[in-house]
Motif scaffolding. Structure first.
Motif, short mmCIF file in Angstrom:
data_model
loop_
_atom_site.label_atom_id
_atom_site.label_comp_id
_atom_site.label_asym_id
_atom_site.label_seq_id
_atom_site.Cartn_x
_atom_site.Cartn_y
_atom_site.Cartn_z
N TYR A 37 0.81 -1.21 0.00
CA TYR A 37 0.00 0.00 0.00
C TYR A 37 0.85 1.27 0.00
O TYR A 37 0.40 2.33 -0.45
CB TYR A 37 -0.96 0.00 1.19
CG TYR A 37 -1.99 -1.09 1.09
CD1 TYR A 37 -2.96 -1.07 0.09
CD2 TYR A 37 -1.98 -2.18 1.96
CE1 TYR A 37 -3.90 -2.08 -0.03
CE2 TYR A 37 -2.92 -3.19 1.85
CZ TYR A 37 -3.87 -3.15 0.85
OH TYR A 37 -4.80 -4.16 0.73
N THR A 40 1.16 2.80 -3.55
CA THR A 40 0.08 3.60 -4.13
C THR A 40 -0.26 4.81 -3.25
O THR A 40 -1.34 5.36 -3.36
CB THR A 40 -1.19 2.75 -4.32
OG1 THR A 40 -1.60 2.20 -3.04
CG2 THR A 40 -0.94 1.61 -5.29
N ASN A 48 -8.95 -2.23 -1.41
CA ASN A 48 -8.23 -3.05 -2.38
C ASN A 48 -7.55 -4.22 -1.66
O ASN A 48 -6.45 -4.09 -1.14
CB ASN A 48 -7.20 -2.21 -3.11
CG ASN A 48 -6.63 -2.91 -4.33
OD1 ASN A 48 -7.25 -3.82 -4.87
ND2 ASN A 48 -5.46 -2.47 -4.78
N THR A 267 -11.81 1.45 -5.01
CA THR A 267 -10.93 0.85 -6.00
C THR A 267 -11.74 0.56 -7.25
O THR A 267 -12.83 -0.03 -7.17
CB THR A 267 -10.31 -0.46 -5.47
OG1 THR A 267 -9.55 -0.18 -4.29
CG2 THR A 267 -9.40 -1.09 -6.51
N TRP A 274 -5.07 -1.63 -16.03
CA TRP A 274 -5.09 -0.44 -15.18
C TRP A 274 -6.14 -0.54 -14.06
O TRP A 274 -7.28 -0.93 -14.29
CB TRP A 274 -5.40 0.81 -16.01
CG TRP A 274 -4.26 1.27 -16.86
CD1 TRP A 274 -4.09 1.02 -18.18
CD2 TRP A 274 -3.14 2.06 -16.44
NE1 TRP A 274 -2.94 1.62 -18.63
CE2 TRP A 274 -2.33 2.25 -17.57
CE3 TRP A 274 -2.74 2.61 -15.22
CZ2 TRP A 274 -1.15 2.98 -17.54
CZ3 TRP A 274 -1.56 3.34 -15.17
CH2 TRP A 274 -0.78 3.52 -16.32
N VAL A 276 -7.36 2.01 -10.59
CA VAL A 276 -7.17 3.28 -9.87
C VAL A 276 -7.81 3.16 -8.49
O VAL A 276 -8.78 2.42 -8.30
CB VAL A 276 -7.78 4.46 -10.65
CG1 VAL A 276 -7.02 4.69 -11.95
CG2 VAL A 276 -9.25 4.21 -10.95
N SER A 316 -5.58 10.64 -0.67
CA SER A 316 -4.59 9.97 -1.51
C SER A 316 -5.23 9.44 -2.79
O SER A 316 -6.40 9.05 -2.82
CB SER A 316 -3.92 8.82 -0.74
OG SER A 316 -4.88 7.88 -0.31
N GLY A 318 -4.06 6.76 -6.19
CA GLY A 318 -3.06 5.81 -6.63
C GLY A 318 -3.51 5.03 -7.84
O GLY A 318 -4.69 5.02 -8.21
N THR A 319 -2.57 4.34 -8.46
CA THR A 319 -2.88 3.52 -9.62
C THR A 319 -1.91 2.35 -9.69
O THR A 319 -0.80 2.40 -9.13
CB THR A 319 -2.78 4.34 -10.93
OG1 THR A 319 -3.20 3.54 -12.04
CG2 THR A 319 -1.35 4.81 -11.17
N SER A 320 -2.33 1.29 -10.35
CA SER A 320 -1.44 0.15 -10.62
C SER A 320 -1.59 -0.25 -12.08
O SER A 320 -2.66 -0.07 -12.69
CB SER A 320 -1.77 -1.03 -9.70
OG SER A 320 -3.06 -1.54 -9.97
N ARG A 330 3.20 0.29 -9.57
CA ARG A 330 2.32 1.13 -8.78
C ARG A 330 2.87 2.55 -8.65
O ARG A 330 4.09 2.77 -8.73
CB ARG A 330 2.14 0.55 -7.37
CG ARG A 330 1.53 -0.83 -7.29
CD ARG A 330 1.30 -1.23 -5.85
NE ARG A 330 0.62 -2.51 -5.72
CZ ARG A 330 1.20 -3.63 -5.29
NH1 ARG A 330 2.47 -3.62 -4.93
NH2 ARG A 330 0.50 -4.75 -5.21
N GLY A 332 1.57 6.57 -6.56
CA GLY A 332 0.55 7.22 -5.76
C GLY A 332 0.98 8.58 -5.25
O GLY A 332 2.17 8.95 -5.29
#
Length: 427
Positions: A37, A40, A48, A267, A274, A276, A316, A318-320, A330, A332
């Motif tokens: 975590y 991100t 998530n 999430t 992708w 987010v 916050s 974030g993306t992966s 990842r 963030g």
């Protein structure tokens, strides 16, 4: 009497035991409970369900982990940093004159290792249980000898360990709730020096707390998470030691309530590559109105610091990105609001608003093992300080050392680099 703020150190550090750290998280909190975590910017940490470490933030998440019994263990390393430049203004009893000592000190935030470990065991299709060990609160500050504020604080070292038992119930394929019962142990060591006299405080305490959460798969691609963390009640018992010529030891106590916290996450999977995430966390720091350290013998106030902190928000994003069969990337960002302002900042809590920029990756090493790597750059906004000794309103006599104690003023500037690694294993 030895400088009273020596015991304020106790208040500052113990408070860290419930939500502080100089550059890790705003106020007295620390976020480094997972390398996955961290990658991100902690976005999606309550929605998530990617590994067992979600139990520290949302206990309901362990119901949605795939693969059966699993373990996650790792460590985050926070490198040294921090800079202060300023002065101490005081009345010198020997000369009968007002004086000012100026100076600069760097790297007083020392390198810290934050370990964590999680085990999740499914019982059946409905129930999942877990056991977690992590260090949610902590700080290591050690200003150099002779710095201008050494009477207000020299070393601040706090170690906190949480042991959490978790149970989660899955109502159906889309909704679960979870509960975590937490046993927390805190230990603090605080030192300072005034007029050549060394002083130190050591103390510890245990407390019970809990967290509760829910996760809802709104659709095939979107998941919502909500979690609540209870307040913590500490009554820290410690000992204040003074060097020659006093050579004494006094028992002191500090009763303090750590604030509750509420977080919400979302999430959303855009496609096969992708994903987010977003997260918002509210912390009730307005509970921190004051620190009042009292004598364990007669209950009289030994040290008093008005805090007047405000409630805070952390936001916050974030993306992966699934690069290929083996690598998941990842990134963030998090804005972490501080409860401390220029008017309420202290040597023991030189806090400020901070911006997190994070990157991470997950490597699939085998069918039952994967490894997380993460890096974060944390930049605190510059902040000023003007700290003086305070007397509890119940006290009517000004201590003799007050004129010599003086006021520390100046500016703080800080940033930090954090590295994390985590092993996830499926049994």
């Amino acid at each position: 009497m030895f400088p009273l703020n020596r015991k304020v150190v106790l208040a500052s550090a113990i408070a860290m035991a419930s939500q502080v750290s100089f550059v890790q998280a705003a106020g007295y909190g620390i976020n480094e409970q997972s390398a996955s975590y961290l990658g991100t910017g902690f976005a999606g940490r309550a929605s998530n369900a990617i590994d067992a470490s979600i139990s520290a933030t949302n206990p309901a998440g362990i119901s949605f982990l795939e693969g059966g019994t699993q373990m996650s263990v790792g460590v985050d390393v926070i490198l040294e940093g921090g800079e202060f430049e300023g002065q101490r203004s005081y009345f010198d009893l020997a000369s009968g004159q007002n004086k000012t000592d100026s100076g600069k000190t760097e790297d007083f935030q020392k390198t810290a290792f934050v370990p964590f470990g999680y085990l999740v065991v499914p019982f059946d299709d409905k129930w999942t249980f877990g056991l977690a060990g992590y260090a949610p609160y902590g700080i290591v500050l050690d200003y150099e000898d002779g710095w201008v504020g050494e009477g207000f604080g020299q070393k601040t070292s706090v170690q906190v360990m949480n042991l959490q038992g978790t149970a989660s119930y899955k109502f159906n394929d889309d909704f679960s709730v979870g509960f975590g019962l937490i046993g927390s142990h805190v230990k603090g060591e605080l030192t300072s020096k005034f007029s050549g006299i060394d002083g130190s405080i050591e103390g510890d305490d245990n407390a019970l707390a809990w967290n509760i959460g829910a996760i809802w798969n709104v659709s095939e691609n979107t998941t919502l998470g909500l979690a609540y963390h209870s307040k913590l009640d500490f009554t820290l018992e410690g000992e204040m030691d003074k060097s020659a010529p006093f050579n004494s030891s006094d028992d002191v106590e500090l009763s303090i309530v750590m604030p509750e916290k509420l977080m919400a996450s979302v999430t959303h999977k855009l496609d096969d590559q992708w994903t987010v995430m977003a997260d918002v966390t509210w912390t009730r720091w307005s509970r921190f109105e004051e620190f009042n350290v009292v004598s364990a013998v007669d209950g009289g106030s030994e040290s008093y610091v008005p805090m007047n902190w405000k409630n805070t928000w952390a936001l916050s994003l974030g993306t992966s990105y699934q690069l290929d069969e083996y690598w998941l990337l990842r990134a963030g960002y998090m804005f972490d609001e501080s409860p401390v302002s220029n008017e309420t900042r202290t040597v023991r809590s030189p806090d400020a608003n901070r911006n997190w920029f994070t990157f991470g990756a997950n490597l699939k090493a085998s069918n039952n093992m994967n490894i997380d790597f993460a890096y974060a750059y944390v930049k605190l906004q510059d902040g000023s300080i003007e700290e003086s000794k305070h007397i509890h309103p119940d006290n009517t006599n000004e201590p003799d050392l007050a004129p010599s104690y003086g006021t520390v003023s100046g500016n703080y500037s800080s940033s930090s680099h954090i590295f994390g690694v985590q092993l996830n294993y499926l049994f």
